[in-house]
Design an enzyme around this catalytic site. Sequence first.
Site, PDB file in Angstrom:
ATOM      1  N   ASP A   1       0.924  -1.058   0.111  1.00 60.52           N
ATOM      2  CA  ASP A   1      -0.113  -0.091  -0.107  1.00 60.52           C
ATOM      3  C   ASP A   1       1.088   1.412  -0.076  1.00 60.52           C
ATOM      4  OD1 ASP A   1       1.202   0.086   2.586  1.00 60.52           O
ATOM      5  OD2 ASP A   1      -0.929   0.286   3.745  1.00 60.52           O
TER       6      ASP A   1
ATOM      7  N   ASP B   1       1.647   4.686   2.396  1.00 61.08           N
ATOM      8  CA  ASP B   1       1.266   5.383   3.489  1.00 61.08           C
ATOM      9  C   ASP B   1       1.438   6.727   3.568  1.00 61.08           C
ATOM     10  OD1 ASP B   1       0.157   2.832   4.911  1.00 61.08           O
ATOM     11  OD2 ASP B   1       2.460   2.322   4.225  1.00 61.08           O
TER      12      ASP B   1
ATOM     13  N   ASP C   1      -3.137   4.464   2.996  1.00 68.83           N
ATOM     14  CA  ASP C   1      -3.524   4.829   4.118  1.00 68.83           C
ATOM     15  C   ASP C   1      -3.168   6.196   4.533  1.00 68.83           C
ATOM     16  OD1 ASP C   1      -4.372   2.301   4.726  1.00 68.83           O
ATOM     17  OD2 ASP C   1      -2.594   1.603   5.637  1.00 68.83           O
TER      18      ASP C   1
HETATM   19  P1  UTP Z   1       2.475  -1.196   6.588  1.00 66.46           P
HETATM   20  O1  UTP Z   1       1.691  -2.196   7.010  1.00 66.46           O
HETATM   21  O2  UTP Z   1       1.957  -0.055   5.666  1.00 66.46           O
HETATM   22  O3  UTP Z   1       3.885  -1.832   6.453  1.00 66.46           O
HETATM   23  O4  UTP Z   1       2.757  -0.298   7.964  1.00 66.46           O
HETATM   24  P2  UTP Z   1       4.798  -1.142   5.314  1.00 66.46           P
HETATM   25  O5  UTP Z   1       6.191  -1.213   6.192  1.00 66.46           O
HETATM   26  O6  UTP Z   1       4.707   0.069   4.560  1.00 66.46           O
HETATM   27  O7  UTP Z   1       5.288  -2.323   4.143  1.00 66.46           O
HETATM   28  P3  UTP Z   1       4.269  -2.444   3.096  1.00 66.46           P
HETATM   29  O8  UTP Z   1       3.036  -1.486   2.956  1.00 66.46           O
HETATM   30  O9  UTP Z   1       3.853  -4.138   3.115  1.00 66.46           O
HETATM   31  O10 UTP Z   1       4.997  -2.334   1.782  1.00 66.46           O
HETATM   32  C1  UTP Z   1       3.637   0.854   7.813  1.00 66.46           C
HETATM   33  C2  UTP Z   1       3.763   1.136   9.326  1.00 66.46           C
HETATM   34  O11 UTP Z   1       2.848   1.848   9.842  1.00 66.46           O
HETATM   35  C3  UTP Z   1       2.445   1.207  11.278  1.00 66.46           C
HETATM   36  C4  UTP Z   1       3.320  -0.131  11.157  1.00 66.46           C
HETATM   37  O12 UTP Z   1       3.644  -0.166  12.446  1.00 66.46           O
HETATM   38  C5  UTP Z   1       4.306  -0.091  10.185  1.00 66.46           C
HETATM   39  O13 UTP Z   1       5.405   0.324  10.871  1.00 66.46           O
HETATM   40  N1  UTP Z   1       1.212   1.213  11.565  1.00 66.46           N
HETATM   41  C6  UTP Z   1       0.370   0.705  10.610  1.00 66.46           C
HETATM   42  C7  UTP Z   1       0.682   1.760  12.534  1.00 66.46           C
HETATM   43  O14 UTP Z   1       1.265   2.373  13.565  1.00 66.46           O
HETATM   44  N2  UTP Z   1      -0.752   1.535  12.881  1.00 66.46           N
HETATM   45  C8  UTP Z   1      -1.550   1.273  11.697  1.00 66.46           C
HETATM   46  O15 UTP Z   1      -2.904   1.065  12.079  1.00 66.46           O
HETATM   47  C9  UTP Z   1      -1.019   0.554  10.688  1.00 66.46           C
HETATM   48 MN    MN Z   2       2.743   0.542   3.758  1.00 67.01          MN
END
Ligand code: UTP
Ligand code: MN
Length: 481
Positions: free
Chosen positions: A315, A317, A405
Amino acid sequence: MSDPVLLPSKASISRHEGVKFEDVRVHLLERKMGSSRRRFLTHLARSKGFIVEDTLSDAVTHVVSEESQASSLWKWLKGCGLKNLPMMHILNIIWFTDSMREGRPVAVETRHLIQVCVLATVSQYACQRQTTTENNNKIFTDAFEVLAESYEFNEMEGPCLAFRRAASVLKSLPWAVQCLGATEDLPCLGEHSKAVMEEILQYGRSFEVEKILSDERYQTLKLFTSVFGVGPKTGEKWYRRGLRSFSDILAEPSIHLNRMQQSGFLHYGDISRAVSKAEAQALGNIIDEAVHVITTDAILALTGGFRRGKEFGHDVDFIVTTPELGKEGHLLTSLIDQLEQQGILLFCEHQTSTFDMSKLPSHRFEAMDHFAKCFLILRLENSQVVGGLHDAEEGGRSWRAVRVDLVSPPIDRYAFALLGWTGSRQFERDLRRFARMERRMLLDNHALFDKTKKEFLAATTEKDIFAHLGLEYIEPWQRNA
Ligand code: UTP
Ligand code: MN
């Protein structure tokens, strides 16, 4: 034809005859030297009374190499599993030729050394390691990830985290593990991890992992949890009802899918495909434009895996906020309206803020945060992406669905939110564990609390937080733990 004058006599070749220097045990590295030159230099040194060891073992005191790339040589050496490596002299050929000329092992000088490389001990905390996206130990970490996931599906948190920790340690190594001995000084590798590594080193694969991969329950849970909105609990429930495929689920009348899961199935093909960096950038532009229509001074930051320099993600973020405290309140709602008006909002789950500073530090200073956030699926046009959509299907689709997100913290919480959402998950886990265990502090996405002083520590940048924790700053691209 070899030069007969330089060729040592047969007698002096034998190892201990005519040894003059008992304390010096030389090993000539064949890498980059080549076998014939090595053979010649070995004979030469032995004829002058040097001990030359044929194999690189802990008995060696002086390693001589013709390799010019110090870093790759060290990477290789560290993978050899030598206990005495920190005590050995790692020397260039000048030391060897000087010694041959003098007829004795000359004292080691700086100019003889191939890089002064301190064998730093690896910390048990990911926040004290630098982990880039380059993983030299993927064969092991992929296996560990399967094991961790399998334990997760069986709700065995202990072994699950143990394998995630072990994988994270291996990811931080700038060298590839080539034998089990090389793991001796590494933290977080238990008996089980080492047994798996041994199998992989010996056979190139792990039978335990292969057994899991072919297990029906694992395969089904893996498939079900790949749907947006389906976690291990729901997956397990469906599995226990005898469902094994998507068509089983969709044909089962008693199953109620929530809105998120419905969208998950609807856009499954698109959102299970990796998002590229170019696609993430295109989405950044779209959101940047939309948010600045709402407030000209809006702050937008890319976070998550793409901020860590990953080429692909599941995704994208973002953090959105305003420099004026309190003005961020309606930002997400307006932004969602804006995206809706543009006709690119395919799905939106909006969670309003439940953040209340007076309720901190909460009992569960944990992963879930209370900021306003939304989980979106957006429509991204091919024409908006530099170089076009990644992995576009045959038939030339002109758009794809992407998971996005957005999280919207108040500006005084910005640094904590940025640090928390940049990840990786393992990096975050270890930051919190380090704070708790080593500093008696509580860290989460909202704040840092010092339990000794009984006060919150303010921060406007990530560097402030690292400094409060007494940690060396780790750049986002070094947080791929
Ligand atoms: P992601 O699940 O998007 O992972 O969460 P990522 O590292 O970007 O990897 P992809 O997307 O699989 O490529 C990103 C960060 O946001 C935090 C998670 O701990 C993670 O470090 N996070 C995510 C939160 O703190 N709260 C949430 O509700 C969701
Ligand atoms: Mn992510």
